[in-house]
Design a protein around this motif. Structure first.
Motif, PDB file in Angstrom:
ATOM      1  N   VAL A  32      37.605  28.406  41.299  1.00 19.46           N
ATOM      2  CA  VAL A  32      37.004  29.303  42.280  1.00 19.46           C
ATOM      3  C   VAL A  32      38.136  30.046  42.974  1.00 19.46           C
ATOM      4  O   VAL A  32      38.906  29.452  43.728  1.00 19.46           O
ATOM      5  N   GLY A  33      38.241  31.308  42.695  1.00 18.45           N
ATOM      6  CA  GLY A  33      39.330  32.077  43.282  1.00 18.45           C
ATOM      7  C   GLY A  33      40.645  31.679  42.639  1.00 18.45           C
ATOM      8  O   GLY A  33      41.442  30.965  43.234  1.00 18.45           O
ATOM      9  N   SER A  34      40.857  32.085  41.412  1.00 19.34           N
ATOM     10  CA  SER A  34      42.001  31.617  40.641  1.00 19.34           C
ATOM     11  C   SER A  34      43.338  31.993  41.258  1.00 19.34           C
ATOM     12  O   SER A  34      44.376  31.644  40.731  1.00 19.34           O
ATOM     13  N   GLN A  35      43.316  32.680  42.396  1.00 23.07           N
ATOM     14  CA  GLN A  35      44.568  32.952  43.087  1.00 23.07           C
ATOM     15  C   GLN A  35      45.098  31.684  43.766  1.00 23.07           C
ATOM     16  O   GLN A  35      46.250  31.625  44.143  1.00 23.07           O
ATOM     17  N   PRO A 103      22.774  33.950  43.493  1.00 16.37           N
ATOM     18  CA  PRO A 103      24.175  34.357  43.587  1.00 16.37           C
ATOM     19  C   PRO A 103      24.263  35.844  43.922  1.00 16.37           C
ATOM     20  O   PRO A 103      23.430  36.637  43.487  1.00 16.37           O
ATOM     21  N   THR A 104      25.257  36.212  44.711  1.00 15.27           N
ATOM     22  CA  THR A 104      25.380  37.605  45.135  1.00 15.27           C
ATOM     23  C   THR A 104      26.665  38.256  44.646  1.00 15.27           C
ATOM     24  O   THR A 104      26.833  39.453  44.795  1.00 15.27           O
ATOM     25  N   ARG A 105      27.561  37.484  44.114  1.00 14.66           N
ATOM     26  CA  ARG A 105      28.835  38.017  43.652  1.00 14.66           C
ATOM     27  C   ARG A 105      28.761  38.271  42.144  1.00 14.66           C
ATOM     28  O   ARG A 105      28.032  37.589  41.431  1.00 14.66           O
ATOM     29  N   GLU A 106      29.511  39.251  41.672  1.00 15.32           N
ATOM     30  CA  GLU A 106      29.581  39.497  40.236  1.00 15.32           C
ATOM     31  C   GLU A 106      30.007  38.214  39.536  1.00 15.32           C
ATOM     32  O   GLU A 106      30.865  37.488  40.045  1.00 15.32           O
ATOM     33  N   PRO A 107      29.432  37.911  38.375  1.00 13.31           N
ATOM     34  CA  PRO A 107      29.826  36.696  37.654  1.00 13.31           C
ATOM     35  C   PRO A 107      31.322  36.686  37.364  1.00 13.31           C
ATOM     36  O   PRO A 107      31.923  37.725  37.112  1.00 13.31           O
ATOM     37  N   GLN A 108      31.894  35.494  37.455  1.00  9.30           N
ATOM     38  CA  GLN A 108      33.318  35.310  37.219  1.00  9.30           C
ATOM     39  C   GLN A 108      33.509  34.346  36.059  1.00  9.30           C
ATOM     40  O   GLN A 108      32.601  33.626  35.690  1.00  9.30           O
ATOM     41  N   GLY A 113      38.624  31.110  31.063  1.00  8.63           N
ATOM     42  CA  GLY A 113      37.624  31.981  30.463  1.00  8.63           C
ATOM     43  C   GLY A 113      36.205  31.459  30.409  1.00  8.63           C
ATOM     44  O   GLY A 113      35.332  32.104  29.839  1.00  8.63           O
ATOM     45  N   PHE A 114      35.925  30.306  31.029  1.00  3.84           N
ATOM     46  CA  PHE A 114      34.562  29.765  30.995  1.00  3.84           C
ATOM     47  C   PHE A 114      33.694  30.492  32.025  1.00  3.84           C
ATOM     48  O   PHE A 114      34.086  30.638  33.182  1.00  3.84           O
ATOM     49  N   PRO A 115      32.485  30.957  31.639  1.00  2.00           N
ATOM     50  CA  PRO A 115      31.602  31.641  32.598  1.00  2.00           C
ATOM     51  C   PRO A 115      31.208  30.706  33.745  1.00  2.00           C
ATOM     52  O   PRO A 115      30.800  29.569  33.507  1.00  2.00           O
ATOM     53  N   MET A 116      31.327  31.185  34.956  1.00  2.00           N
ATOM     54  CA  MET A 116      31.045  30.372  36.135  1.00  2.00           C
ATOM     55  C   MET A 116      29.582  30.425  36.563  1.00  2.00           C
ATOM     56  O   MET A 116      29.217  29.869  37.582  1.00  2.00           O
ATOM     57  N   GLU A 117      28.744  31.072  35.790  1.00  2.00           N
ATOM     58  CA  GLU A 117      27.333  31.192  36.165  1.00  2.00           C
ATOM     59  C   GLU A 117      26.488  31.315  34.916  1.00  2.00           C
ATOM     60  O   GLU A 117      26.803  32.087  34.011  1.00  2.00           O
TER      61      GLU A 117
END
Length: 152
Positions: A32-35, A103-108, A113-117
């Motif tokens: 979550v938030g790869s930063q 969910p309200t954020r664009e899929p990440q 590379g695994f889809p988070m949603e």
């Protein structure tokens, strides 16, 4: 910490981040938030780790599962997760008082590379809990893991 639409503060993701640090063996980006980079603790556990999952593994628990699985230091046992990490959910209701949490954020994607949603996290070893086992107070997944540990 962020607040949801009802003003509650979310700490679950931060707790998962802190717990993962005790099991990873090398720095890795947080899903979550790869930063954010998770650094292993000085006394990080070096033994085998089994993580039990199922269809009620979702939200922060699913993010935790993804971080642990992507570390390469865990064997996931059980059933696929729900496929819903949260993705900044917001509650709303219709005029007929039907409530939704979407969910309200664009899929990440996770750092690997695994889809988070919308995609279940598959376990390494699929072990189903049957109704019969449940009625007999038998935890099929836990017994599977204990058998694997005893067999080594």
């Amino acid at each position: 910490m962020e607040a949801d639409s009802m003003g509650r503060r979310h700490r679950a993701g931060r707790f998962g981040f802190g717990i993962c640090r005790h099991f990873i063996r090398q720095p890795q980006p947080h899903c979550v938030g790869s930063q954010k980079t998770m650094e292993p603790t000085e006394d990080a556990y070096q033994g085998k780790v089994f993580l039990l999952t199922g269809p009620i593994t979702f939200s922060a628990a699913e993010s935790f599962t993804l971080d642990m699985k992507e570390s390469g230091n865990v064997t996931v046992v059980g059933e696929p997760t729900a496929g819903y990490t949260g993705n900044h959910p917001v509650n709303f209701s219709t005029a007929h008082d039907v409530w939704f949490r979407l969910p309200t954020r664009e899929p990440q994607n996770s750092p690997k590379g695994f889809p988070m949603e919308g995609v279940n996290i598959q376990p390494h070893n699929v072990v189903h809990q049957t109704v019969s086992d449940f009625m007999q107070d038998k935890d099929t997944q836990l017994e599977y893991v204990l058998d694997r540990i005893a067999g080594e």
